[in-house]
Design a protein around this motif. Structure first.
Motif, PDB file in Angstrom:
ATOM      1  N   LEU A   1       0.880  -1.154   0.000  1.00  0.00           N
ATOM      2  CA  LEU A   1       0.000   0.000   0.000  1.00  0.00           C
ATOM      3  C   LEU A   1       0.923   1.211   0.000  1.00  0.00           C
ATOM      4  CD1 LEU A   1      -2.993   0.810   0.261  1.00  0.00           C
ATOM      5  CD2 LEU A   1      -2.705   0.733   2.723  1.00  0.00           C
ATOM      6  N   VAL A   2       0.728   2.134  -0.917  1.00  0.00           N
ATOM      7  CA  VAL A   2       1.580   3.314  -1.031  1.00  0.00           C
ATOM      8  C   VAL A   2       0.722   4.542  -0.759  1.00  0.00           C
ATOM      9  CG1 VAL A   2       3.049   4.668  -2.567  1.00  0.00           C
ATOM     10  CG2 VAL A   2       3.078   2.174  -2.697  1.00  0.00           C
ATOM     11  N   ALA A   3       1.283   5.471   0.021  1.00  0.00           N
ATOM     12  CA  ALA A   3       0.549   6.686   0.378  1.00  0.00           C
ATOM     13  C   ALA A   3       1.408   7.916   0.148  1.00  0.00           C
ATOM     14  CB  ALA A   3       0.125   6.636   1.839  1.00  0.00           C
ATOM     15  N   LEU A   4       0.807   8.924  -0.417  1.00  0.00           N
ATOM     16  CA  LEU A   4       1.419  10.231  -0.516  1.00  0.00           C
ATOM     17  C   LEU A   4       0.910  11.028   0.670  1.00  0.00           C
ATOM     18  CD1 LEU A   4       3.073  12.312  -2.092  1.00  0.00           C
ATOM     19  CD2 LEU A   4       0.974  12.887  -3.326  1.00  0.00           C
ATOM     20  N   SER A   5       1.834  11.632   1.411  1.00  0.00           N
ATOM     21  CA  SER A   5       1.426  12.410   2.582  1.00  0.00           C
ATOM     22  C   SER A   5       2.153  13.745   2.575  1.00  0.00           C
ATOM     23  CB  SER A   5       1.741  11.655   3.879  1.00  0.00           C
ATOM     24  OG  SER A   5       3.087  11.836   4.244  1.00  0.00           O
ATOM     25  N   ALA A   6       1.856  14.561   3.549  1.00  0.00           N
ATOM     26  CA  ALA A   6       2.505  15.857   3.683  1.00  0.00           C
ATOM     27  C   ALA A   6       3.999  15.704   3.988  1.00  0.00           C
ATOM     28  CB  ALA A   6       1.817  16.665   4.784  1.00  0.00           C
ATOM     29  N   LYS A   7       4.420  14.522   4.473  1.00  0.00           N
ATOM     30  CA  LYS A   7       5.822  14.291   4.826  1.00  0.00           C
ATOM     31  C   LYS A   7       6.573  13.460   3.796  1.00  0.00           C
ATOM     32  CE  LYS A   7       5.186  14.641   9.821  1.00  0.00           C
ATOM     33  NZ  LYS A   7       5.396  13.949  11.115  1.00  0.00           N
ATOM     34  N   GLY A   8       5.950  13.091   2.688  1.00  0.00           N
ATOM     35  CA  GLY A   8       6.618  12.318   1.648  1.00  0.00           C
ATOM     36  C   GLY A   8       5.775  11.151   1.182  1.00  0.00           C
ATOM     37  N   THR A   9       6.451  10.176   0.564  1.00  0.00           N
ATOM     38  CA  THR A   9       5.793   8.959   0.092  1.00  0.00           C
ATOM     39  C   THR A   9       6.122   7.830   1.067  1.00  0.00           C
ATOM     40  OG1 THR A   9       6.037   9.702  -2.186  1.00  0.00           O
ATOM     41  CG2 THR A   9       5.544   7.370  -1.844  1.00  0.00           C
ATOM     42  N   PHE A  10       5.091   7.154   1.529  1.00  0.00           N
ATOM     43  CA  PHE A  10       5.241   6.077   2.507  1.00  0.00           C
ATOM     44  C   PHE A  10       4.666   4.789   1.929  1.00  0.00           C
ATOM     45  CE2 PHE A  10       5.777   9.791   5.006  1.00  0.00           C
ATOM     46  CZ  PHE A  10       6.530   9.428   6.109  1.00  0.00           C
ATOM     47  N   TYR A  11       5.128   3.655   2.465  1.00  0.00           N
ATOM     48  CA  TYR A  11       4.572   2.371   2.037  1.00  0.00           C
ATOM     49  C   TYR A  11       4.290   1.502   3.252  1.00  0.00           C
ATOM     50  CZ  TYR A  11       9.121   0.166   2.784  1.00  0.00           C
ATOM     51  OH  TYR A  11      10.288  -0.304   3.349  1.00  0.00           O
ATOM     52  N   SER A  12       3.368   0.573   3.072  1.00  0.00           N
ATOM     53  CA  SER A  12       2.978  -0.371   4.112  1.00  0.00           C
ATOM     54  C   SER A  12       2.894  -1.759   3.499  1.00  0.00           C
ATOM     55  CB  SER A  12       1.616   0.018   4.696  1.00  0.00           C
ATOM     56  OG  SER A  12       1.176  -0.966   5.611  1.00  0.00           O
ATOM     57  N   LYS A  13       3.452  -2.736   4.192  1.00  0.00           N
ATOM     58  CA  LYS A  13       3.375  -4.132   3.754  1.00  0.00           C
ATOM     59  C   LYS A  13       2.368  -4.923   4.579  1.00  0.00           C
ATOM     60  CE  LYS A  13       8.072  -4.458   1.979  1.00  0.00           C
ATOM     61  NZ  LYS A  13       9.332  -5.208   2.029  1.00  0.00           N
TER      62      LYS A  13
ATOM     63  N   GLN B   1      -1.099  -3.957   5.243  1.00  0.00           N
ATOM     64  CA  GLN B   1      -2.438  -3.400   5.034  1.00  0.00           C
ATOM     65  C   GLN B   1      -2.682  -2.105   5.807  1.00  0.00           C
ATOM     66  OE1 GLN B   1      -4.610  -7.141   5.833  1.00  0.00           O
ATOM     67  NE2 GLN B   1      -5.447  -6.853   3.763  1.00  0.00           N
ATOM     68  N   GLY B   2      -1.642  -1.281   5.939  1.00  0.00           N
ATOM     69  CA  GLY B   2      -1.798   0.034   6.548  1.00  0.00           C
ATOM     70  C   GLY B   2      -1.636   0.090   8.044  1.00  0.00           C
ATOM     71  N   ARG B   3      -1.170  -0.989   8.663  1.00  0.00           N
ATOM     72  CA  ARG B   3      -0.967  -0.972  10.115  1.00  0.00           C
ATOM     73  C   ARG B   3       0.274  -0.169  10.497  1.00  0.00           C
ATOM     74  NH1 ARG B   3      -3.121  -5.814   8.775  1.00  0.00           N
ATOM     75  NH2 ARG B   3      -4.912  -6.503   9.986  1.00  0.00           N
ATOM     76  N   THR B   4       1.343  -0.286   9.702  1.00  0.00           N
ATOM     77  CA  THR B   4       2.566   0.485   9.922  1.00  0.00           C
ATOM     78  C   THR B   4       3.005   1.099   8.598  1.00  0.00           C
ATOM     79  OG1 THR B   4       3.952  -1.467   9.570  1.00  0.00           O
ATOM     80  CG2 THR B   4       3.355  -0.969  11.837  1.00  0.00           C
ATOM     81  N   TRP B   5       3.696   2.229   8.693  1.00  0.00           N
ATOM     82  CA  TRP B   5       4.121   2.974   7.507  1.00  0.00           C
ATOM     83  C   TRP B   5       5.598   3.271   7.582  1.00  0.00           C
ATOM     84  CZ3 TRP B   5       0.940   3.596   3.469  1.00  0.00           C
ATOM     85  CH2 TRP B   5      -0.414   3.350   3.690  1.00  0.00           C
ATOM     86  N   LEU B   6       6.309   3.078   6.464  1.00  0.00           N
ATOM     87  CA  LEU B   6       7.730   3.355   6.358  1.00  0.00           C
ATOM     88  C   LEU B   6       7.960   4.364   5.229  1.00  0.00           C
ATOM     89  CD1 LEU B   6       8.920  -0.349   6.557  1.00  0.00           C
ATOM     90  CD2 LEU B   6       9.055   1.363   8.379  1.00  0.00           C
ATOM     91  N   LEU B   7       8.921   5.256   5.445  1.00  0.00           N
ATOM     92  CA  LEU B   7       9.219   6.280   4.461  1.00  0.00           C
ATOM     93  C   LEU B   7       9.863   5.678   3.232  1.00  0.00           C
ATOM     94  CD1 LEU B   7       9.317   9.334   3.803  1.00  0.00           C
ATOM     95  CD2 LEU B   7      11.591   9.362   4.852  1.00  0.00           C
ATOM     96  N   LYS B   8       9.326   5.988   2.065  1.00  0.00           N
ATOM     97  CA  LYS B   8       9.884   5.532   0.785  1.00  0.00           C
ATOM     98  C   LYS B   8      10.739   6.644   0.191  1.00  0.00           C
ATOM     99  CE  LYS B   8       8.478   3.061  -3.290  1.00  0.00           C
ATOM    100  NZ  LYS B   8       7.758   1.801  -3.328  1.00  0.00           N
TER     101      LYS B   8
END
Length: 77
Positions: free
Chosen positions: A54-66, A68-75
């Motif tokens: 799962l990839v998310a664009l946020s105000a702090k950058g692009t993040f990904y989760s392996k 299902q969105g429980r944890t997010w890591l900076l891409k």
């Protein structure tokens, strides 16, 4: 990108009440439960599935989760 995505048999979305939260539904969107409540990624803007991530664009950058969105890591910033 989108604010709602299908992941397996769940629907995930950026919370309409707080963009720092990710919610999920297992019944087609009739009810929503909190999946991620945090500020590490900042306010989410967009969600997308890329393969098994799962990839998310946020105000702090692009993040990904392996998970299902429980944890997010900076891409990338």
């Amino acid at each position: 990108m989108s604010q709602i995505v299908q992941v397996g048999n769940e629907i995930l979305r950026i919370s309409p009440k707080n963009p720092c939260h990710i919610e999920y539904s297992y019944n087609g969107g009739r009810t929503w439960l909190s999946r991620y409540i945090g500020t590490v990624a900042g306010p989410f803007k967009d969600l997308q599935t890329v393969g098994t991530q799962l990839v998310a664009l946020s105000a702090k950058g692009t993040f990904y989760s392996k998970d299902q969105g429980r944890t997010w890591l900076l891409k990338s910033r």
